[in-house]
Design a protein around this motif. Structure first.
Motif, PDB file in Angstrom:
ATOM      1  N   GLU A 208      64.052  31.851  13.248  1.00  0.00           N
ATOM      2  CA  GLU A 208      63.679  33.269  13.383  1.00  0.00           C
ATOM      3  C   GLU A 208      63.291  33.587  14.831  1.00  0.00           C
ATOM      4  N   LYS A 209      63.747  34.737  15.315  1.00  0.00           N
ATOM      5  CA  LYS A 209      63.447  35.139  16.688  1.00  0.00           C
ATOM      6  C   LYS A 209      62.030  35.712  16.763  1.00  0.00           C
ATOM      7  N   LEU A 210      61.252  35.216  17.736  1.00  0.00           N
ATOM      8  CA  LEU A 210      59.852  35.638  17.876  1.00  0.00           C
ATOM      9  C   LEU A 210      59.601  36.157  19.287  1.00  0.00           C
ATOM     10  N   ALA A 225      56.172  39.923  15.406  1.00  0.00           N
ATOM     11  CA  ALA A 225      56.655  38.715  16.105  1.00  0.00           C
ATOM     12  C   ALA A 225      55.739  38.375  17.280  1.00  0.00           C
ATOM     13  N   TYR A 226      55.308  39.406  18.032  1.00  0.00           N
ATOM     14  CA  TYR A 226      54.392  39.157  19.157  1.00  0.00           C
ATOM     15  C   TYR A 226      53.072  38.590  18.633  1.00  0.00           C
ATOM     16  N   GLN A 227      52.575  39.174  17.522  1.00  0.00           N
ATOM     17  CA  GLN A 227      51.309  38.680  16.958  1.00  0.00           C
ATOM     18  C   GLN A 227      51.479  37.259  16.424  1.00  0.00           C
ATOM     19  N   GLU A 228      52.639  36.979  15.835  1.00  0.00           N
ATOM     20  CA  GLU A 228      52.886  35.631  15.312  1.00  0.00           C
ATOM     21  C   GLU A 228      52.872  34.613  16.461  1.00  0.00           C
ATOM     22  N   MET A 229      53.437  34.985  17.609  1.00  0.00           N
ATOM     23  CA  MET A 229      53.408  34.074  18.767  1.00  0.00           C
ATOM     24  C   MET A 229      51.973  33.834  19.233  1.00  0.00           C
ATOM     25  N   MET A 230      51.124  34.868  19.135  1.00  0.00           N
ATOM     26  CA  MET A 230      49.706  34.685  19.482  1.00  0.00           C
ATOM     27  C   MET A 230      49.063  33.670  18.549  1.00  0.00           C
ATOM     28  N   VAL A 233      50.169  30.162  19.391  1.00  0.00           N
ATOM     29  CA  VAL A 233      49.632  29.616  20.644  1.00  0.00           C
ATOM     30  C   VAL A 233      48.116  29.417  20.562  1.00  0.00           C
ATOM     31  N   PHE A 234      47.415  30.388  19.991  1.00  0.00           N
ATOM     32  CA  PHE A 234      45.946  30.336  19.981  1.00  0.00           C
ATOM     33  C   PHE A 234      45.387  29.881  18.634  1.00  0.00           C
ATOM     34  N   GLY A 235      46.273  29.727  17.647  1.00  0.00           N
ATOM     35  CA  GLY A 235      45.789  29.371  16.318  1.00  0.00           C
ATOM     36  C   GLY A 235      44.936  30.470  15.708  1.00  0.00           C
ATOM     37  N   GLU A 236      45.198  31.738  16.116  1.00  0.00           N
ATOM     38  CA  GLU A 236      44.386  32.855  15.584  1.00  0.00           C
ATOM     39  C   GLU A 236      44.960  33.367  14.272  1.00  0.00           C
TER      40      GLU A 236
END
Ligand code: ADP
Ligand code: UDP
Length: 236
Positions: A208-210, A225-230, A233-236
């Motif tokens: 899936e494209k993120l 997708a932007y929030q999923e990348m956060m 990366v941050f485990g948030e």
């Protein structure tokens, strides 16, 4: 450190002067553009994601010996950075075929390369960022031979560090763009940003494209997708 005058407004960020002539503040916007600025929109929360992710990655790279412009995150959207003279080259590293590479050479997306590729284009909106080789960059005096060698070495090292890091987040780093700048003493440092706007990220399991391709290609769930990348990366 406080903002004084606005020096520049780009497509994704504003740049402000500070009382210190060697420092500027970048302010990340939610504005999104693609296809040479012809497609425009807003990605809610993007400014904050890109600011925080870029700072996190720059700090990680600095720990591994890559000099960067990063100084201090001021808030969700704003960061204090060393003011540089940007080398007008968009440096692109690719691990897997995608985007303009796939189109230009008539191959499908998703073919992994044995070795990463290195290319650059001339950062010039009026000319639509044309592709360049080293001799062209030298002829145009965009950078010296030594600078280009430094940039190549640094960009490939950035790739090794980021590829491994993102894999640990369950993400394949497909390709990305970097910009470098000169400090007043001539030192080359990594500048601009590293974010879902400037990288292609594919989920390692599902593909899936993120990243910004969701906006470019109208795939939907862009903000998600932007929030999923956060979260990755941050485990948030
Ligand atoms: P664009 O100019 O492509 O629309 P942005 O909206 O991201 O891009 O604008 C930010 C501008 O700031 C870019 O032109 C970028 O090259 C420049 N920049 C990035 N980091 C620095 C820095 N440390 N010092 C000075 N300029 C920078
Ligand atoms: N990229 C970027 N800014 C640009 C052009 C490319 O950040 O002006 C990034 C893009 O997000 C991708 C990589 O560089 O991660 C390679 O982009 P490509 O050359 O495939 O161009 P595109 O498909 O974006 O036209």
């Amino acid at each position: 450190m406080e903002k004084t005058v606005q020096l520049y407004e780009g497509k994704a960020k504003k740049v402000y002067a500070t009382e210190d002539p060697n420092l500027v503040i970048v302010s990340y916007k939610d504005d999104a553009t693609a296809f040479d600025g012809t497609k425009r929109g807003t990605i809610r929360g993007k400014g904050s994601v890109n600011n925080r992710m870029s700072n996190f990655l720059m700090k990680k790279l600095a720990e591994q010996g890559i000099p960067t412009h990063f100084v201090e995150e001021l808030n969700d959207r704003e960061t204090l950075v060393k003011k540089v003279t940007i080398v007008p080259l968009e440096v692109i590293i690719r691990n897997v075929s995608a985007g303009s590479f796939a189109k230009r050479y008539g191959v499908e997306e998703g073919i992994p390369f044995d070795e990463p590729t290195f290319e650059f284009s001339y950062k010039n909106d009026d000319l639509h960022d044309p592709l360049l080789n080293t001799s062209h960059a030298l002829a145009l005096k965009l950078a010296t031979k030594d600078e280009i060698e430094t940039i190549r070495t640094m960009a490939l090292k950035v790739n090794e560090i980021l590829k491994e890091f993102f894999l640990s987040c369950g993400v394949r780093l497909i390709d990305f763009k970097l910009e470098f700048g000169r400090l007043p003493d001539g030192t080359i440092v990594l500048a601009d940003e590293i974010s879902p706007d400037t990288c292609r990220f594919w989920d390692a399991k599902t593909g899936e494209k993120l990243d910004k391709d969701r906006f470019r290609r109208d795939l939907g769930n862009v903000e998600e997708a932007y929030q999923e990348m956060m979260r990755r990366v941050f485990g948030e």
